[in-house]
Design a protein around this motif. Structure first.
Motif, short mmCIF file in Angstrom:
data_model
loop_
_atom_site.label_atom_id
_atom_site.label_comp_id
_atom_site.label_asym_id
_atom_site.label_seq_id
_atom_site.Cartn_x
_atom_site.Cartn_y
_atom_site.Cartn_z
N MET A 1 -5.11 1.35 1.99
CA MET A 1 -3.76 1.43 2.52
C MET A 1 -3.01 0.11 2.37
N PRO A 2 -3.60 -1.04 2.67
CA PRO A 2 -2.85 -2.28 2.49
C PRO A 2 -2.41 -2.50 1.04
N THR A 3 -3.21 -2.02 0.09
CA THR A 3 -2.85 -2.17 -1.31
C THR A 3 -1.60 -1.36 -1.64
N ARG A 4 -1.51 -0.16 -1.13
CA ARG A 4 -0.31 0.66 -1.36
C ARG A 4 0.91 0.02 -0.73
N LEU A 5 0.75 -0.49 0.46
CA LEU A 5 1.86 -1.14 1.14
C LEU A 5 2.30 -2.39 0.40
N THR A 6 1.34 -3.19 -0.03
CA THR A 6 1.65 -4.40 -0.78
C THR A 6 2.36 -4.05 -2.08
N ARG A 7 1.85 -3.05 -2.77
CA ARG A 7 2.46 -2.62 -4.03
C ARG A 7 3.88 -2.14 -3.82
N ALA A 8 4.12 -1.38 -2.76
CA ALA A 8 5.46 -0.87 -2.47
C ALA A 8 6.41 -2.00 -2.13
N ILE A 9 5.95 -2.96 -1.36
CA ILE A 9 6.81 -4.09 -0.99
C ILE A 9 7.13 -4.93 -2.22
N THR A 53 -0.17 -7.44 -11.19
CA THR A 53 -1.55 -7.69 -10.78
C THR A 53 -2.01 -6.68 -9.72
N THR A 54 -1.10 -6.12 -8.94
CA THR A 54 -1.49 -5.13 -7.95
C THR A 54 -1.66 -3.75 -8.56
#
Length: 55
Positions: A1-9, A53-54
């Motif tokens: 989940m943090p990866t999706r959030l980071t990618r979206a941001i 990179t993400t």
């Protein structure tokens, strides 16, 4: 989940920086004529690299 959030941001920041660069284009042209360059390309490039990179 943090990866999706980071990618979206990062995607939102990247798109916002591209839009801001386009909107600031007339100002960038005027400042370049005065001998000063705006470093907007650096911001866009760094956000693009961070997003890549993400993904």
């Amino acid at each position: 989940m943090p990866t999706r959030l980071t990618r979206a941001i990062l995607f939102a920041l990247y798109q916002t920086s591209v839009a801001a660069s386009i909107l600031l284009l007339p100002l960038a042209i005027m400042t370049r004529q005065a001998g000063v360059t705006l470093p907007a390309h650096r911001v866009v490039k760094r956000l693009e690299q961070a997003y890549d990179t993400t993904v």
